[in-house]
Scaffold this motif. Structure first.
Motif, PDB file in Angstrom:
ATOM      1  N   LYS A 146       1.068  -1.104   0.046  1.00 29.67           N
ATOM      2  CA  LYS A 146       0.039  -0.174  -0.101  1.00 29.67           C
ATOM      3  C   LYS A 146       1.336   1.347  -0.115  1.00 29.67           C
ATOM      4  N   LYS A 147       1.863   1.188   1.029  1.00 30.51           N
ATOM      5  CA  LYS A 147       2.701   2.432   1.142  1.00 30.51           C
ATOM      6  C   LYS A 147       3.171   2.349  -0.126  1.00 30.51           C
ATOM      7  N   LEU A 148       3.937   1.472  -0.831  1.00 25.02           N
ATOM      8  CA  LEU A 148       4.541   1.553  -2.179  1.00 25.02           C
ATOM      9  C   LEU A 148       3.812   2.412  -3.404  1.00 25.02           C
ATOM     10  N   CYS A 149       2.274   1.875  -3.922  1.00 22.41           N
ATOM     11  CA  CYS A 149       1.667   2.008  -4.605  1.00 22.41           C
ATOM     12  C   CYS A 149       1.386   4.154  -4.051  1.00 22.41           C
ATOM     13  N   GLU A 150       0.999   4.622  -2.759  1.00 24.38           N
ATOM     14  CA  GLU A 150       1.367   6.191  -2.807  1.00 24.38           C
ATOM     15  C   GLU A 150       2.379   6.261  -2.914  1.00 24.38           C
ATOM     16  N   LEU A 151       3.255   5.971  -2.736  1.00 19.95           N
ATOM     17  CA  LEU A 151       5.093   5.889  -2.578  1.00 19.95           C
ATOM     18  C   LEU A 151       4.657   6.609  -4.901  1.00 19.95           C
ATOM     19  N   ARG A 152       4.728   5.514  -5.314  1.00 25.26           N
ATOM     20  CA  ARG A 152       4.622   5.878  -6.868  1.00 25.26           C
ATOM     21  C   ARG A 152       4.145   7.297  -7.697  1.00 25.26           C
ATOM     22  N   GLU A 153       2.491   7.415  -6.382  1.00 24.33           N
ATOM     23  CA  GLU A 153       1.863   8.425  -6.786  1.00 24.33           C
ATOM     24  C   GLU A 153       2.492   9.870  -6.256  1.00 24.33           C
ATOM     25  N   ARG A 154       2.895   9.215  -5.562  1.00 26.87           N
ATOM     26  CA  ARG A 154       3.964  10.955  -5.125  1.00 26.87           C
ATOM     27  C   ARG A 154       5.215  11.160  -5.989  1.00 26.87           C
ATOM     28  N   PHE A 155       5.767  10.497  -6.207  1.00 29.86           N
ATOM     29  CA  PHE A 155       7.161  11.043  -7.153  1.00 29.86           C
ATOM     30  C   PHE A 155       6.486  10.494  -8.365  1.00 29.86           C
ATOM     31  N   TRP A 156       6.183  10.689  -8.627  1.00 27.46           N
ATOM     32  CA  TRP A 156       5.604  10.007 -10.354  1.00 27.46           C
ATOM     33  C   TRP A 156       3.942   9.511 -10.435  1.00 27.46           C
ATOM     34  N   PRO A 157       3.240  10.990 -10.807  1.00 30.28           N
ATOM     35  CA  PRO A 157       1.826  10.555 -10.303  1.00 30.28           C
ATOM     36  C   PRO A 157       1.277   9.959 -12.062  1.00 30.28           C
ATOM     37  N   ASP A 158       1.556   9.241 -12.979  1.00 26.67           N
ATOM     38  CA  ASP A 158       2.300   9.275 -14.123  1.00 26.67           C
ATOM     39  C   ASP A 158       2.285   8.110 -14.807  1.00 26.67           C
ATOM     40  N   THR A 159       1.316   7.346 -13.602  1.00 28.96           N
ATOM     41  CA  THR A 159       2.673   5.603 -13.529  1.00 28.96           C
ATOM     42  C   THR A 159       1.302   4.873 -13.370  1.00 28.96           C
ATOM     43  N   VAL A 160       1.143   3.822 -14.328  1.00 34.03           N
ATOM     44  CA  VAL A 160       0.455   2.728 -14.529  1.00 34.03           C
ATOM     45  C   VAL A 160       0.572   2.052 -12.992  1.00 34.03           C
ATOM     46  N   GLN A 161      -0.723   1.777 -11.989  1.00 31.56           N
ATOM     47  CA  GLN A 161      -0.609   1.240 -11.170  1.00 31.56           C
ATOM     48  C   GLN A 161      -1.231   0.525 -10.631  1.00 31.56           C
ATOM     49  N   LEU A 162      -1.372  -0.053 -10.201  1.00 28.48           N
ATOM     50  CA  LEU A 162      -1.988  -1.482  -9.742  1.00 28.48           C
ATOM     51  C   LEU A 162      -2.406  -1.056  -8.637  1.00 28.48           C
ATOM     52  N   THR A 163      -3.270  -2.086  -8.017  1.00 30.24           N
ATOM     53  CA  THR A 163      -4.480  -2.160  -6.598  1.00 30.24           C
ATOM     54  C   THR A 163      -3.031  -2.745  -5.547  1.00 30.24           C
ATOM     55  N   PRO A 164      -2.931  -1.502  -4.385  1.00 31.71           N
ATOM     56  CA  PRO A 164      -1.896  -2.141  -3.056  1.00 31.71           C
ATOM     57  C   PRO A 164      -2.581  -4.554  -3.527  1.00 31.71           C
ATOM     58  N   GLU A 165      -3.447  -4.589  -3.675  1.00 29.97           N
ATOM     59  CA  GLU A 165      -3.628  -6.314  -3.274  1.00 29.97           C
ATOM     60  C   GLU A 165      -2.647  -7.319  -4.614  1.00 29.97           C
ATOM     61  N   ARG A 166      -2.304  -6.333  -5.576  1.00 32.59           N
ATOM     62  CA  ARG A 166      -2.463  -6.994  -6.703  1.00 32.59           C
ATOM     63  C   ARG A 166      -0.347  -6.356  -6.604  1.00 32.59           C
ATOM     64  N   MET A 167      -0.446  -5.007  -6.334  1.00 32.67           N
ATOM     65  CA  MET A 167       1.073  -4.860  -5.764  1.00 32.67           C
ATOM     66  C   MET A 167       2.045  -5.978  -5.449  1.00 32.67           C
TER      67      MET A 167
END
Length: 271
Positions: A146-167
């Motif tokens: 979950k934190k990794l998804c949040e960090l990716r959103e913070r540092f590079w919002p224009d990212t292909v994102q998985l849900t925390p469960e899939r991450m």
């Protein structure tokens, strides 16, 4: 015939996956059940046998819903091409406006291009010397999915994102392969150590110096390390102008196209 996987298909799908991709049944089950979800598995049936399979993993990019095409395997390029088209059409009906993929071979890249996919999400790979610095501090392996998804959103919002469960599935795979996560208030990195080199498969930070501090902290932890090889998105500002550009992912639009020139994709369970 192309269709969604039914419960009775699962043994045949797992057997096909293992024979085509040379991966364990445990990994195949995790990919199907947890990474995609059994409701997102498409198959091609020929002569009453499962001839091909592909997973449609839900993702988002720039606030839009899309699909990550993963695990495409089977016999015959025509069957595979038809299955790709079927997946994209069915996912569009479910509200997905785009499909992304990471080709596993030049042949698969060519097949995807024939089906309307174009290269995107280029990376830069660059070598760096890592300085010795006892004062560089960071935390290790304290970042949750979950934190990794949040960090990716913070540092590079224009990212292909998985849900925390899939991450979480991706992180589990990375850890089982020997990965370490180094993090601070100013950035994070995911790396593998091989002999005297740190291989960063993802590195995001406020600036170059913040990234160097992470690498220096990792050097202190690993002791014998002297250099690093870093992979970042081609348009990321870290160490701008350095490194060799390389292809990584592809995208196909099934709704209104949008600009992905600076979009980033990585860590898609392809390790």
């Amino acid at each position: 015939m192309y269709r969604l996987m039914q419960p009775g298909d699962k043994p045949a799908v797992l057997a096909l996956w293992q024979s085509q991709r040379n991966e364990s049944e445990e990994f195949a089950k995790k990919a199907i059940e947890q990474f995609a979800g059994e409701q997102n598995v498409y198959v091609a049936e020929e002569n009453d046998e499962i001839a091909a399979v592909v997973l449609a993993v839900p993702v988002t990019l720039q606030g839009r819903s899309g699909t990550y095409l993963y695990g495409l395997c089977g016999e015959g390029s025509l069957i595979l091409a038809g299955l790709v088209d079927y997946l994209c059409a069915q996912q569009k009906l479910r509200g997905a406006g785009f499909t992304v993929a990471v080709p596993t071979s030049p042949e698969q890249a060519a097949l995807l291009q024939d089906k309307g996919f174009a290269w995107a999400f280029a990376l830069r790979c660059l070598p760096r010397e890592v300085e010795r610095n006892l004062w560089s501090q960071a935390e290790f392996d304290s970042v949750t999915a979950k934190k990794l998804c949040e960090l990716r959103e913070r540092f590079w919002p224009d990212t292909v994102q998985l849900t925390p469960e899939r991450m979480a599935v991706v992180l589990g795979d990375l850890y089982s392969s020997g990965a370490t996560i180094v993090s601070s208030a100013h950035g994070y990195g995911i790396y593998f150590r091989k002999e005297d080199t740190l291989y960063f498969v993802e590195l995001q930070a406020d600036n170059d110096r913040a990234a160097e501090v992470l690498m220096e902290a990792a050097r202190e932890k690993e002791v014998i390390v002297e250099k690093a090889v870093i992979t970042v998105g081609a348009s990321q500002p870290l160490f701008l102008g350095e490194g060799t550009r390389q292809d990584y992912g592809m995208i196909r639009f099934d709704a209104e196209p949008f600009d992905v020139a600076e979009s980033y994709m990585r860590l898609m369970l392809e390790n």
